[in-house]
Write an enzyme that holds these catalytic residues in place. Structure first.
Site, short mmCIF file in Angstrom:
data_model
loop_
_atom_site.label_atom_id
_atom_site.label_comp_id
_atom_site.label_asym_id
_atom_site.label_seq_id
_atom_site.Cartn_x
_atom_site.Cartn_y
_atom_site.Cartn_z
N HIS A 268 31.63 61.50 16.79
CA HIS A 268 30.66 62.02 15.83
C HIS A 268 31.21 62.04 14.39
CE1 HIS A 268 26.58 63.62 15.71
NE2 HIS A 268 26.98 64.43 14.73
N GLU A 317 26.15 57.58 13.24
CA GLU A 317 25.80 57.26 11.86
C GLU A 317 26.93 56.59 11.09
OE1 GLU A 317 24.40 60.95 10.23
OE2 GLU A 317 22.78 61.12 11.68
N GLU A 453 18.42 61.42 17.43
CA GLU A 453 18.24 62.61 16.60
C GLU A 453 16.92 62.52 15.85
OE1 GLU A 453 21.34 63.68 13.87
OE2 GLU A 453 22.96 63.24 15.30
#
Length: 525
Positions: A268, A317, A453
């Site tokens: 993450h 991301e 998400e």
């Protein structure tokens, strides 16, 4: 007035009047012109009101409180384009999510609505705070327009019938255990890591328990995404993960699997330079390769004998953190730095797949998830993004990972609007167009997409608008074969990114209007 109590199953947004109605609940069913007709599952558990209330707000008593919710199950075409930006999950900050955005509702949609959508503007990618320009999207070809029309009229029958999309369908409603194992402290931890488990409650106050996880399953959640930042827990320059931290993460993974859920496990917040993890540009290529291969080799070995309910996601991301194009880029001709980063992301996704497959065991052909630049829809829709090549004997086991907090002005923007209506094109257009684009590029070609998400932050208690948004978004994504996971960061107050809807200590919905409506519209049916 329609009575509605917690546990009733939420309100169903029916995207096709022929959809089967879930057998649980007490929500209100309506369509554009008439009430939804159940197929083989009974509608008797639903309190159905006459179609005349379709476009009105009705009062619903929920948990002893009156809440005004706009209830509709088939929404007409929404052709307007909207602004899209990229998300941030870091506490007390707002990072924007560029997303190409959204989907049209199935049901009675006219040819004019299809034409409007074909002319919807593509959002330009610019830094936060500046007004975005809209550029005209090229007109659809006859084949694309015909396909879009079929999507709206017969969504269920147009999702290709293959194993990968059936697997994606089984994800059902998803939930992010945010601000937990993804929390990090780049300073302040003891050098010997004797206090490393304190990071779990550094960004939110509740330590995860078996009851926390079981409560999610009992509430209808079928997939839990467990974001993990590993860099605070590396013991040497060989990227060795602390066994104490690995065991703690493993405990929660096992609880979720024991509860019957799927689990998404990832890398993450290890992307920023201070993490010394990965950074997707050519200058950090060697460091990034070492980190990605090191982490995933250990995780693949640890979970070598787990079944396909455990899904690995390569990166969260991936982007140029701190760069002027961190969240924004020109999709048709990405800036030089972004193009370089996209090439690096392609390489790191390929390394991730190769590393996981090389361990063997159940990972030889398990499903894995890979994002494009910043995990945005635009990042996956850009021509530069390439799905990894899998092992010769493994077919269609790579899922496209997407994050889309859209419309940005409602979902994430710091000083955005607290209003959302599923009957307002300005609100729904960006959802419609993004999901259509993802469908056209991936799902209709048999490639699964998971929206890992999405969500909408609290704005002065705008529960009704957030519930309407959650139901509409989930129904739209589901109708195009894309399951989605609500981002919950355990935050319920303050002026920052307040996305919490689930009480982790009490193991139940803290805001059932949102949780139950989301689940009702995201369940496989």
């Amino acid at each position: 007035m329609s009575e509605y109590a917690p546990g009733s199953g939420g309100f169903l947004f029916c995207t096709d009047r022929r959809h089967e109605v879930p057998p649980t609940g007490g929500g209100v069913l309506m369509t554009e012109a008439k009430l939804c007709e159940a197929t083989e599952q009974s509608v008797t558990s639903y309190k159905v009101k006459e179609a005349s209330i379709m476009r009105r707000r009705i009062q619903i008593k929920h948990a002893g409180r009156a809440a005004a919710l706009l209830l509709m199950l088939t929404i007409t075409g929404c052709g307007a384009s909207g602004q899209v930006q990229q998300n941030s999950n870091t506490p007390d900050t707002t990072e924007e999510q560029p997303a190409a955005a959204a989907q049209e509702d199935a049901g009675a949609v006219t040819q004019e609505a299809v034409a409007d959508d074909a002319e919807a503007a593509e959002p330009a990618q610019e830094p936060s705070g500046e007004q975005q320009e809209e550029t005209q999207e090229p007109a659809q070809t006859g084949e694309e327009e015909a396909m879009d029309n079929k999507i709206y009229d017969a969504t269920g029958s147009l999702i290709p019938n293959n194993e990968a999309l059936s697997f994606a369908k089984s994800f059902g409603p998803g939930f992010n255990l945010g601000n937990t194992f993804d929390a990090y402290r780049d300073s302040g931890l003891k050098a010997d890591l004797s206090d490393e488990l304190t990071t779990e409650t550094y960004w939110q106050p509740v330590e995860t328990t078996r009851e926390t996880i079981q409560g999610l399953a009992d509430a209808g959640i079928r997939t839990i995404r467990i974001p993990v930042s590993w860099h605070n827990h590396i013991t040497d320059d060989q990227v060795t993960i602390s066994p104490v931290y690995m065991d703690r993460v493993n405990t929660v993974v096992d609880w979720a699997l024991d509860a019957g859920m799927k689990v998404i496990l990832n890398i993450h917040h290890d992307n920023h330079p201070e993490a010394n993890g990965f950074y997707p540009d050519s200058a950090h290529a060697e460091q990034s390769r070492k980190y990605i291969s090191g982490i995933w080799k250990q995780l693949a070995e640890r979970y070598r004998d787990y079944d396909d309910r455990l899904i690995f996601e390569s990166m969260n991301e991936p982007r140029l953190v701190g760069h002027e194009n961190e969240w924004w880029f020109t999709i048709d001709e990405p800036e030089e730095a972004v193009a370089d980063s996209m090439a690096c992301i392609n390489e790191l996704n390929q390394l991730f797949v190769d590393t996981v497959r090389s361990v063997g065991g159940s990972h030889r052909n398990c499903y894995v998830m890979c994002p494009g630049y910043c995990a945005s829809p635009d990042g996956a829709l850009a021509y530069n993004f390439m799905l990894p090549k899998d092992a010769p004997d493994v077919e269609n086991r790579i899922i496209v990972s997407i994050h889309a907090y859209i419309p940005y002005s409602f979902a994430l923007e710091e000083n955005g609007t607290d209003s959302f209506s599923a009957f307002r094109d300005a609100d729904t257009g960006v959802i419609v167009s993004t999901l259509n684009k993802l469908y056209m590029k991936y799902v209709r070609n048999g490639i699964p997409v998971v929206i890992g998400e999405f969500g909408a932050r609290d704005r002065n208690g705008n529960v009704e608008a957030r519930a309407e948004y959650a139901g509409y978004y989930a129904a739209q994504a589901w109708s195009r074969g894309m399951p989605c996971c609500w981002w919950d960061n355990g935050s319920f107050s303050g002026s920052g990114e307040v996305f919490g809807i689930y009480d982790r200590k009490k193991a139940c919905w803290k805001i059932p209007e949102i949780g139950e409506t989301f689940v009702a519209n995201a369940i496989p049916r």
